[in-house]
Design an enzyme around this catalytic site. Structure first.
Site, PDB file in Angstrom:
ATOM      1  N   ASP A  90      -5.075   0.813  -8.849  1.00  0.00           N
ATOM      2  CA  ASP A  90      -6.360   0.350  -8.985  1.00  0.00           C
ATOM      3  C   ASP A  90      -6.590  -0.217 -10.331  1.00  0.00           C
ATOM      4  OD1 ASP A  90      -6.224   1.312  -6.370  1.00  0.00           O
ATOM      5  OD2 ASP A  90      -7.289   3.162  -6.915  1.00  0.00           O
TER       6      ASP A  90
ATOM      7  N   GLU B  29      -8.256   9.346 -14.167  1.00  0.00           N
ATOM      8  CA  GLU B  29      -8.436   9.576 -12.730  1.00  0.00           C
ATOM      9  C   GLU B  29      -7.632  10.886 -12.159  1.00  0.00           C
ATOM     10  OE1 GLU B  29      -9.992   6.832 -10.369  1.00  0.00           O
ATOM     11  OE2 GLU B  29      -9.881   8.116  -8.926  1.00  0.00           O
TER      12      GLU B  29
ATOM     13  N   GLY C   3     -17.071   4.303  -2.288  1.00  0.00           N
ATOM     14  CA  GLY C   3     -16.608   4.997  -1.139  1.00  0.00           C
ATOM     15  C   GLY C   3     -15.950   4.072   0.038  1.00  0.00           C
ATOM     16  N   ALA C   4     -15.793   2.854  -0.565  1.00  0.00           N
ATOM     17  CA  ALA C   4     -15.655   1.839   0.340  1.00  0.00           C
ATOM     18  C   ALA C   4     -13.876   1.282   0.198  1.00  0.00           C
ATOM     19  CB  ALA C   4     -16.152   0.439   0.255  1.00  0.00           C
ATOM     20  N   GLY C   5     -13.247   2.241  -0.573  1.00  0.00           N
ATOM     21  CA  GLY C   5     -11.756   2.041  -0.982  1.00  0.00           C
ATOM     22  C   GLY C   5     -11.594   0.671  -1.844  1.00  0.00           C
TER      23      GLY C   5
ATOM     24  N   GLU D  69       0.782  -1.221  -0.013  1.00  0.00           N
ATOM     25  CA  GLU D  69      -0.025   0.122  -0.077  1.00  0.00           C
ATOM     26  C   GLU D  69       0.980   1.182  -0.054  1.00  0.00           C
ATOM     27  OE1 GLU D  69      -2.961  -0.383  -1.042  1.00  0.00           O
ATOM     28  OE2 GLU D  69      -3.779  -1.575   0.634  1.00  0.00           O
ATOM     29  N   HIS D  70       0.553   2.294  -0.825  1.00  0.00           N
ATOM     30  CA  HIS D  70       1.460   3.322  -0.967  1.00  0.00           C
ATOM     31  C   HIS D  70       2.658   2.966  -1.565  1.00  0.00           C
ATOM     32  CE1 HIS D  70      -1.672   6.287   0.486  1.00  0.00           C
ATOM     33  NE2 HIS D  70      -2.166   5.436   1.151  1.00  0.00           N
ATOM     34  N   THR D  71       2.805   2.011  -2.121  1.00  0.00           N
ATOM     35  CA  THR D  71       4.088   1.832  -2.978  1.00  0.00           C
ATOM     36  C   THR D  71       4.144   2.227  -4.379  1.00  0.00           C
ATOM     37  OG1 THR D  71       3.319  -0.463  -3.150  1.00  0.00           O
ATOM     38  CG2 THR D  71       5.070  -0.034  -1.078  1.00  0.00           C
TER      39      THR D  71
ATOM     40  N   SER E 290     -14.281   1.619  -6.797  1.00  0.00           N
ATOM     41  CA  SER E 290     -15.446   1.700  -7.841  1.00  0.00           C
ATOM     42  C   SER E 290     -14.901   2.674  -9.001  1.00  0.00           C
ATOM     43  CB  SER E 290     -16.644   1.971  -7.228  1.00  0.00           C
ATOM     44  OG  SER E 290     -16.452   3.080  -6.595  1.00  0.00           O
TER      45      SER E 290
HETATM   46  C1  GLA Z   1      -5.601   4.503  -3.828  1.00  0.00           C
HETATM   47  C2  GLA Z   1      -4.806   4.999  -5.122  1.00  0.00           C
HETATM   48  C3  GLA Z   1      -3.729   3.967  -5.434  1.00  0.00           C
HETATM   49  C4  GLA Z   1      -2.714   3.482  -4.396  1.00  0.00           C
HETATM   50  C5  GLA Z   1      -3.604   3.199  -2.885  1.00  0.00           C
HETATM   51  C6  GLA Z   1      -2.693   3.287  -2.050  1.00  0.00           C
HETATM   52  O1  GLA Z   1      -6.072   3.162  -4.292  1.00  0.00           O
HETATM   53  O2  GLA Z   1      -5.578   5.115  -5.972  1.00  0.00           O
HETATM   54  O3  GLA Z   1      -2.923   4.343  -6.803  1.00  0.00           O
HETATM   55  O4  GLA Z   1      -1.810   4.538  -4.188  1.00  0.00           O
HETATM   56  O5  GLA Z   1      -4.536   4.236  -2.826  1.00  0.00           O
HETATM   57  O6  GLA Z   1      -1.715   1.811  -2.097  1.00  0.00           O
END
Ligand code: GLA
Length: 388
Positions: A174, A162, A124-126, A37-39, A129
């Protein structure tokens, strides 16, 4: 609902709205990221799976130069704009993600398009979508306008929609997941050189389940918080003299950041998350290469959560409570997923413990004064494709 039924339902709704069947129906899934995540915007690795939850786009070309967008999930919020008038932010809301994709290829679509959207990726749930919608539309445009776009180009078109149109400064996680994932696999993607590998992820064969728990919260700082983290990572990379934090070999190489100032300390923590998280992706993939899904990956997920909570500071108390309660109830590991500041968590659990863990988390939420999370078991599913 089977994919075929979902395709037919979108086609019928299209016919009702626009008169006549669509030229085709395309589908793209939401995602959860197993680890990493956040990589992505740091050039690192990610390991998402596609969800069985998808967005369907029924699309036909038109000859009046207009883009007409309708969603069954937003029945009072149609958009009708001239393709020539599309500009970032107009239209906004759900329609902006579809319009943003059309805007990317506007030069090729002077005639206009009718688009009917249907879907079941929780918003809105991460769970991405928005990427699912972008990717379904990108695929439709490739086919209908005969655009020469490979899978990587589709990811880029969707991601630019996006970033540039909807204004969210995300990486490629995503959209890559939505386009490239395959059934029964996790997608091991190197976001720097874009090489990827399908890693078998057969949870059921291992007697395991990946539980998704939607905390139901989205913090109003989510967008600005994400942008802040990106800038902090860029600043940390600049101070270390590298282009991307991915290039930092190990945690020891981050020492230079901790210069005794609060700012230096913060950049050090942010970078430490990225470096340790990338190492966790490699560890999880290494464990999965045995062909099975070992329970030993669970603690790596929980470590990833602690890192997102303490070093990267993108978790929220309810997600922390979710992870704590799941692990206390016997989950092998759990973590928040996605950008953070709300959204969902995942928990790796024994298949026969799904109900017990779900109940334990609901109990904990009740004690926190929050409604029980929406939950489901995530099965690694297929990526974007044409349905009919
Ligand atoms: C969101 C962003 C992705 C990614 C994640 C964190 O989903 O759309 O590009 O950075 O956060 O891993």
């Amino acid at each position: 609902m089977t994919a075929e039924r979902a395709g037919n339902r979108a086609a019928e709704a299209f016919a009702e709205r626009f008169g006549g069947l669509p030229e085709g129906v395309w589908v793209a899934p939401g995602r959860v990221n197993v680890i990493g995540e956040h990589t992505d915007y740091n050039g690192g690795h990610v390991l998402p799976i596609a969800l069985p939850h998808t967005t369907r786009a029924a699309v036909s070309r038109r000859d009046d130069g207009r883009l007409v967008l309708r969603s069954l999930q937003h029945p009072d919020d149609d958009a009708d704009v001239a393709v020539a008038d599309l500009e970032p932010g107009t239209p906004s809301g759900w329609a902006g993600y579809a319009a943003g994709v059309v805007h990317q290829v506007a030069g090729s679509a002077p005639g206009g398009l009718s688009v009917l959207v249907d879907g079941d990726v929780p918003a809105g749930a991460g769970l991405s979508s928005s990427a699912a919608l972008e990717c379904a539309v990108a695929l439709a445009l490739r086919d209908l306008l005969d655009l020469d776009l490979g899978p990587g180009d589709l990811v880029d078109v969707a991601r630019r929609a996006e970033n540039d149109f909807a204004g969210a400064p995300t990486g490629i996680l995503d959209q890559s997941a939505s386009v490239l994932c395959t059934e029964g696999h996790a997608l091991f993607l190197d976001t720097r050189d874009r090489s990827s590998e399908q890693v078998p992820f057969d949870l059921a064969a291992a007697g395991l389940a990946l539980l998704v728990l939607d905390s139901g919260t989205t913090h109003h700082h989510a967008a600005s918080g994400y942008g802040d983290r990106r800038r902090e990572c860029e600043e940390a990379a600049a101070r270390l003299g590298v282009d991307l934090l991915r290039e930092v070999p190990d945690v020891a190489a981050l020492d230079a950041l901790a210069d005794g100032t609060p700012e230096g300390g913060r950049l050090h923590r942010r970078a430490r998350h990225v470096v340790t998280e990338d190492a966790r992706v490699l560890q999880v993939v290494g464990a999965l290469r045995s062909g099975a899904v070992p329970r030993s990956i669970g603690p790596l997920l929980t470590e990833g959560h602690a890192s997102l909570r303490d070093d990267f500071e993108v978790s929220v108390p309810l997600l922390d409570a979710c992870v704590e309660a799941a692990v206390a109830a016997g989950a092998h590991g759990a973590r928040m997923v996605g950008g953070g500041f709300g959204g969902s968590a995942i928990a790796l659990v024994e298949a026969d413990a799904v109900d017990a863990v779900t109940a334990a988390v609901a109990d904990r939420f009740a004690r926190e004064g929050a409604p029980a999370p929406r939950s489901f078991v995530a099965v690694p599913s297929a990526g974007a494709r044409r349905l009919r």
